[in-house]
Design a protein around this motif. Structure first.
Motif, PDB file in Angstrom:
ATOM      1  N   ALA A  76       1.594  30.934 -37.107  1.00  0.00           N
ATOM      2  CA  ALA A  76       0.773  31.024 -38.317  1.00  0.00           C
ATOM      3  C   ALA A  76      -0.516  31.737 -37.965  1.00  0.00           C
ATOM      4  N   ASN A  77      -1.416  31.880 -38.961  1.00  0.00           N
ATOM      5  CA  ASN A  77      -2.693  32.523 -38.645  1.00  0.00           C
ATOM      6  C   ASN A  77      -3.502  31.611 -37.715  1.00  0.00           C
ATOM      7  N   PRO A  78      -4.304  32.216 -36.839  1.00  0.00           N
ATOM      8  CA  PRO A  78      -5.039  31.400 -35.858  1.00  0.00           C
ATOM      9  C   PRO A  78      -6.335  30.810 -36.393  1.00  0.00           C
ATOM     10  N   TRP A  79      -6.694  31.111 -37.647  1.00  0.00           N
ATOM     11  CA  TRP A  79      -8.001  30.686 -38.165  1.00  0.00           C
ATOM     12  C   TRP A  79      -7.955  29.335 -38.837  1.00  0.00           C
ATOM     13  N   SER A  80      -6.777  28.876 -39.249  1.00  0.00           N
ATOM     14  CA  SER A  80      -6.691  27.589 -39.944  1.00  0.00           C
ATOM     15  C   SER A  80      -6.528  26.501 -38.901  1.00  0.00           C
ATOM     16  N   GLY A 105      -7.754  23.131 -39.183  1.00  0.00           N
ATOM     17  CA  GLY A 105      -8.001  21.759 -39.633  1.00  0.00           C
ATOM     18  C   GLY A 105      -9.374  21.544 -40.247  1.00  0.00           C
ATOM     19  N   ASP A 106     -10.103  22.632 -40.519  1.00  0.00           N
ATOM     20  CA  ASP A 106     -11.458  22.465 -41.091  1.00  0.00           C
ATOM     21  C   ASP A 106     -11.413  21.780 -42.449  1.00  0.00           C
ATOM     22  N   GLY A 107     -10.421  22.132 -43.268  1.00  0.00           N
ATOM     23  CA  GLY A 107     -10.313  21.526 -44.599  1.00  0.00           C
ATOM     24  C   GLY A 107     -10.051  20.033 -44.494  1.00  0.00           C
ATOM     25  N   ASP A 137       6.893  38.727 -34.490  1.00  0.00           N
ATOM     26  CA  ASP A 137       8.145  38.028 -34.151  1.00  0.00           C
ATOM     27  C   ASP A 137       8.349  36.746 -34.974  1.00  0.00           C
ATOM     28  N   PHE A 138       7.351  36.371 -35.804  1.00  0.00           N
ATOM     29  CA  PHE A 138       7.404  35.068 -36.487  1.00  0.00           C
ATOM     30  C   PHE A 138       8.719  34.869 -37.236  1.00  0.00           C
ATOM     31  N   VAL A 139       9.176  35.919 -37.929  1.00  0.00           N
ATOM     32  CA  VAL A 139      10.408  35.801 -38.714  1.00  0.00           C
ATOM     33  C   VAL A 139      11.598  36.340 -37.915  1.00  0.00           C
ATOM     34  N   SER A 140      11.410  37.502 -37.304  1.00  0.00           N
ATOM     35  CA  SER A 140      12.563  38.167 -36.678  1.00  0.00           C
ATOM     36  C   SER A 140      13.144  37.377 -35.507  1.00  0.00           C
ATOM     37  N   ILE A 155       4.830  26.072 -34.575  1.00  0.00           N
ATOM     38  CA  ILE A 155       4.356  25.287 -35.723  1.00  0.00           C
ATOM     39  C   ILE A 155       3.686  26.214 -36.742  1.00  0.00           C
ATOM     40  N   THR A 156       4.108  26.092 -37.994  1.00  0.00           N
ATOM     41  CA  THR A 156       3.555  26.925 -39.071  1.00  0.00           C
ATOM     42  C   THR A 156       2.458  26.176 -39.829  1.00  0.00           C
ATOM     43  N   HIS A 157       2.728  24.946 -40.211  1.00  0.00           N
ATOM     44  CA  HIS A 157       1.655  24.142 -40.806  1.00  0.00           C
ATOM     45  C   HIS A 157       2.003  22.665 -40.712  1.00  0.00           C
ATOM     46  N   THR A 158       0.987  21.858 -40.910  1.00  0.00           N
ATOM     47  CA  THR A 158       1.199  20.414 -40.875  1.00  0.00           C
ATOM     48  C   THR A 158       1.879  19.964 -42.171  1.00  0.00           C
ATOM     49  N   GLY A 199      10.881  16.018 -44.921  1.00  0.00           N
ATOM     50  CA  GLY A 199      11.733  17.191 -45.177  1.00  0.00           C
ATOM     51  C   GLY A 199      10.888  18.442 -45.162  1.00  0.00           C
ATOM     52  N   TYR A 200      11.255  19.383 -45.996  1.00  0.00           N
ATOM     53  CA  TYR A 200      10.419  20.577 -46.183  1.00  0.00           C
ATOM     54  C   TYR A 200      10.691  21.095 -47.576  1.00  0.00           C
ATOM     55  N   ALA A 201       9.620  21.452 -48.306  1.00  0.00           N
ATOM     56  CA  ALA A 201       9.796  22.067 -49.622  1.00  0.00           C
ATOM     57  C   ALA A 201       9.397  23.530 -49.464  1.00  0.00           C
ATOM     58  N   SER A 202       8.267  23.929 -49.988  1.00  0.00           N
ATOM     59  CA  SER A 202       7.808  25.305 -49.839  1.00  0.00           C
ATOM     60  C   SER A 202       6.305  25.266 -49.647  1.00  0.00           C
ATOM     61  N   GLY A 203       5.839  25.837 -48.543  1.00  0.00           N
ATOM     62  CA  GLY A 203       4.401  25.870 -48.286  1.00  0.00           C
ATOM     63  C   GLY A 203       3.681  26.710 -49.325  1.00  0.00           C
ATOM     64  N   LEU A 204       4.314  27.801 -49.760  1.00  0.00           N
ATOM     65  CA  LEU A 204       3.686  28.660 -50.771  1.00  0.00           C
ATOM     66  C   LEU A 204       3.565  27.918 -52.095  1.00  0.00           C
ATOM     67  N   ALA A 205       4.600  27.154 -52.446  1.00  0.00           N
ATOM     68  CA  ALA A 205       4.545  26.394 -53.703  1.00  0.00           C
ATOM     69  C   ALA A 205       3.435  25.347 -53.637  1.00  0.00           C
ATOM     70  N   ALA A 206       3.305  24.687 -52.480  1.00  0.00           N
ATOM     71  CA  ALA A 206       2.247  23.675 -52.345  1.00  0.00           C
ATOM     72  C   ALA A 206       0.873  24.302 -52.521  1.00  0.00           C
ATOM     73  N   ALA A 207       0.730  25.545 -52.097  1.00  0.00           N
ATOM     74  CA  ALA A 207      -0.560  26.237 -52.249  1.00  0.00           C
ATOM     75  C   ALA A 207      -0.748  26.734 -53.683  1.00  0.00           C
ATOM     76  N   LEU A 208       0.281  27.385 -54.214  1.00  0.00           N
ATOM     77  CA  LEU A 208       0.125  28.021 -55.526  1.00  0.00           C
ATOM     78  C   LEU A 208       0.104  27.001 -56.662  1.00  0.00           C
TER      79      LEU A 208
HETATM   80  C1  LIG Z   1       5.749  33.617 -40.796  1.00  0.00           C
HETATM   81  C2  LIG Z   1       5.608  32.702 -41.980  1.00  0.00           C
HETATM   82  C3  LIG Z   1       6.587  32.680 -42.933  1.00  0.00           C
HETATM   83  C4  LIG Z   1       6.468  31.845 -44.037  1.00  0.00           C
HETATM   84  N1  LIG Z   1       7.444  31.860 -44.981  1.00  0.00           N
HETATM   85  C5  LIG Z   1       7.331  31.105 -46.071  1.00  0.00           C
HETATM   86  C6  LIG Z   1       8.313  31.156 -47.100  1.00  0.00           C
HETATM   87  O1  LIG Z   1       9.277  31.939 -47.039  1.00  0.00           O
HETATM   88  N2  LIG Z   1       8.155  30.344 -48.182  1.00  0.00           N
HETATM   89  C7  LIG Z   1       7.108  29.499 -48.301  1.00  0.00           C
HETATM   90  O2  LIG Z   1       7.019  28.787 -49.304  1.00  0.00           O
HETATM   91  N3  LIG Z   1       6.147  29.418 -47.353  1.00  0.00           N
HETATM   92  C8  LIG Z   1       6.229  30.208 -46.241  1.00  0.00           C
HETATM   93  N4  LIG Z   1       5.268  30.137 -45.268  1.00  0.00           N
HETATM   94  C9  LIG Z   1       4.195  29.151 -45.400  1.00  0.00           C
HETATM   95  C10 LIG Z   1       3.088  29.615 -46.333  1.00  0.00           C
HETATM   96  O3  LIG Z   1       2.675  30.918 -45.965  1.00  0.00           O
HETATM   97  C11 LIG Z   1       1.898  28.632 -46.216  1.00  0.00           C
HETATM   98  O4  LIG Z   1       2.361  27.320 -46.434  1.00  0.00           O
HETATM   99  C12 LIG Z   1       0.842  28.974 -47.245  1.00  0.00           C
HETATM  100  O5  LIG Z   1       0.336  30.276 -47.017  1.00  0.00           O
HETATM  101  C13 LIG Z   1      -0.324  27.975 -47.152  1.00  0.00           C
HETATM  102  O6  LIG Z   1      -1.299  28.385 -48.072  1.00  0.00           O
HETATM  103  P1  LIG Z   1      -2.798  27.885 -47.914  1.00  0.00           P
HETATM  104  O7  LIG Z   1      -3.576  28.592 -48.962  1.00  0.00           O
HETATM  105  O8  LIG Z   1      -2.849  26.410 -47.892  1.00  0.00           O
HETATM  106  O9  LIG Z   1      -3.243  28.348 -46.460  1.00  0.00           O
HETATM  107  P2  LIG Z   1      -3.351  29.814 -45.868  1.00  0.00           P
HETATM  108  O10 LIG Z   1      -2.447  30.771 -46.596  1.00  0.00           O
HETATM  109  O11 LIG Z   1      -3.198  29.636 -44.389  1.00  0.00           O
HETATM  110  O12 LIG Z   1      -4.834  30.229 -46.232  1.00  0.00           O
HETATM  111  C14 LIG Z   1      -5.950  29.548 -45.676  1.00  0.00           C
HETATM  112  C15 LIG Z   1      -7.075  30.568 -45.549  1.00  0.00           C
HETATM  113  O13 LIG Z   1      -8.279  29.864 -45.221  1.00  0.00           O
HETATM  114  C16 LIG Z   1      -8.941  30.546 -44.178  1.00  0.00           C
HETATM  115  N5  LIG Z   1      -9.781  29.585 -43.445  1.00  0.00           N
HETATM  116  C17 LIG Z   1      -9.416  28.678 -42.508  1.00  0.00           C
HETATM  117  N6  LIG Z   1     -10.487  27.981 -42.100  1.00  0.00           N
HETATM  118  C18 LIG Z   1     -11.531  28.425 -42.800  1.00  0.00           C
HETATM  119  C19 LIG Z   1     -12.928  28.081 -42.832  1.00  0.00           C
HETATM  120  N7  LIG Z   1     -13.429  27.109 -42.064  1.00  0.00           N
HETATM  121  N8  LIG Z   1     -13.728  28.748 -43.670  1.00  0.00           N
HETATM  122  C20 LIG Z   1     -13.240  29.724 -44.476  1.00  0.00           C
HETATM  123  N9  LIG Z   1     -11.943  30.105 -44.490  1.00  0.00           N
HETATM  124  C21 LIG Z   1     -11.099  29.444 -43.664  1.00  0.00           C
HETATM  125  C22 LIG Z   1      -7.830  31.151 -43.341  1.00  0.00           C
HETATM  126  O14 LIG Z   1      -8.302  32.232 -42.591  1.00  0.00           O
HETATM  127  C23 LIG Z   1      -6.834  31.571 -44.426  1.00  0.00           C
HETATM  128  O15 LIG Z   1      -7.124  32.872 -44.919  1.00  0.00           O
HETATM  129  C24 LIG Z   1       5.348  30.987 -44.169  1.00  0.00           C
HETATM  130  C25 LIG Z   1       4.344  31.016 -43.209  1.00  0.00           C
HETATM  131  C26 LIG Z   1       4.466  31.857 -42.118  1.00  0.00           C
HETATM  132  C27 LIG Z   1       3.364  31.873 -41.086  1.00  0.00           C
END
Ligand SMILES: Cc1cc2nc3c(=O)[nH]c(=O)nc-3n(C[C@H](O)[C@H](O)[C@H](O)COP(=O)(O)OP(=O)(O)OC[C@H]3O[C@@H](n4cnc5c(N)ncnc54)[C@H](O)[C@@H]3O)c2cc1C
Length: 219
Positions: free
Chosen positions: A20-24, A26-28, A60-63, A158-161, A198-207
């Protein structure tokens, strides 16, 4: 030592690589806890993928994901077949089980039939072909099943908690007594309890919860 509030079964058997991205970091979650938020269920769970047990980069995350555990015989380094359940569609249950094995790795052992299976747009053989840890099963330090053609050493990325801040259906962050933390809303990976077990969808949980949180904050 797990941090305060984390169950004793966390962390896993070895440090997991980040997929996953290295910036997240646990600050939230920390910000919510500092305001009096409660933790959700599932603090010992994560969403991730079994990856070859070798260095990998963003590209390489997906491939390189080794998403065919359902067709493999699965062994830990002691040669034990530790996963007897049916592997779920996301294989997240298997990723978490591997995380708890010695050194957080496992061997996926495949025969010709397994190699010919398809997962989405790729065959198992194609996924194995990009794994730098594919090996001759005869080299494994335990007996392998007859017909074993290749073995791949995997470890989860690990992609997310899955655990996180506790919220209600309007995305209000909740305290331990179930009351809302005044003016605090959360969505996405900062939130827990949406796909516990289990697992649902991380994107859905966000959107979905992101939109609900925005609406709730205006109500
Ligand atoms: C390779 C990969 C494939 C995936 N495929 C799928 C998929 O097919 N379907 C699906 O549903 N989900 C998928 N996911 C998961 C999905 O991308 C995440 O669950 C979703 O993006 C989480 O959204 P978020 O807004 O909570 O967090 P993020 O999208 O991680 O956004 C958080 C943002 O906050 C920023 N941030 C962090 N800390 C701070 C701070 N202290 N101050 C300011 N900004 C900060 C970060 O830089 C980041 O930009 C995938 C993830 C990865 C890595």
């Amino acid at each position: 030592m797990p941090a305060r509030g984390w169950p004793a079964s966390w962390p896993p058997a070895a440090r997991l690589r980040l997929r996953a991205n290295p910036w997240s970091a646990g600050d939230g979650l920390r910000a919510g806890l500092a305001r009096g938020a409660a933790l959700s269920a599932g603090m010992d769970e994560f969403y991730g993928r079994n990856m070859p047990d070798a260095d990998f980069g963003e590209e390489d995350f997906v491939s390189r994901a080794q998403l065919y555990g359902r067709f493999a015989r699965i062994f830990n380094e002691r040669g034990e077949e530790f996963f007897s359940d049916e592997v779920s569609w996301s294989e997240n249950d298997l990723a978490q089980a591997v995380a708890r094995q010695p050194n957080a790795h496992a061997w996926f052992v495949l025969d010709d039939r397994a190699l010919a299976e398809r997962v989405r747009d790729r065959t198992v053989a194609e996924m194995v072909a990009v794994a730098p840890t594919a090996a001759d099963p005869a080299e494994l330090p335990f007996p392998v099943p007859p017909g074993a053609r290749v073995a791949v050493r995997v470890s989860p990325g690990i992609t997310h908690t899955i655990g996180g801040l506790r919220i209600d259906e309007r995305a209000h962050v909740l305290r331990e007594d179930a009351g809302p933390v005044e003016g605090l809303y959360a969505a996405g990976a900062d939130v827990g309890g949406i796909s516990t077990g289990g697992y649902a969808s991380g994107l859905a949980a966000a959107l979905v919860f992101g939109r609900i949180a925005a609406e709730s904050s205006q109500a």
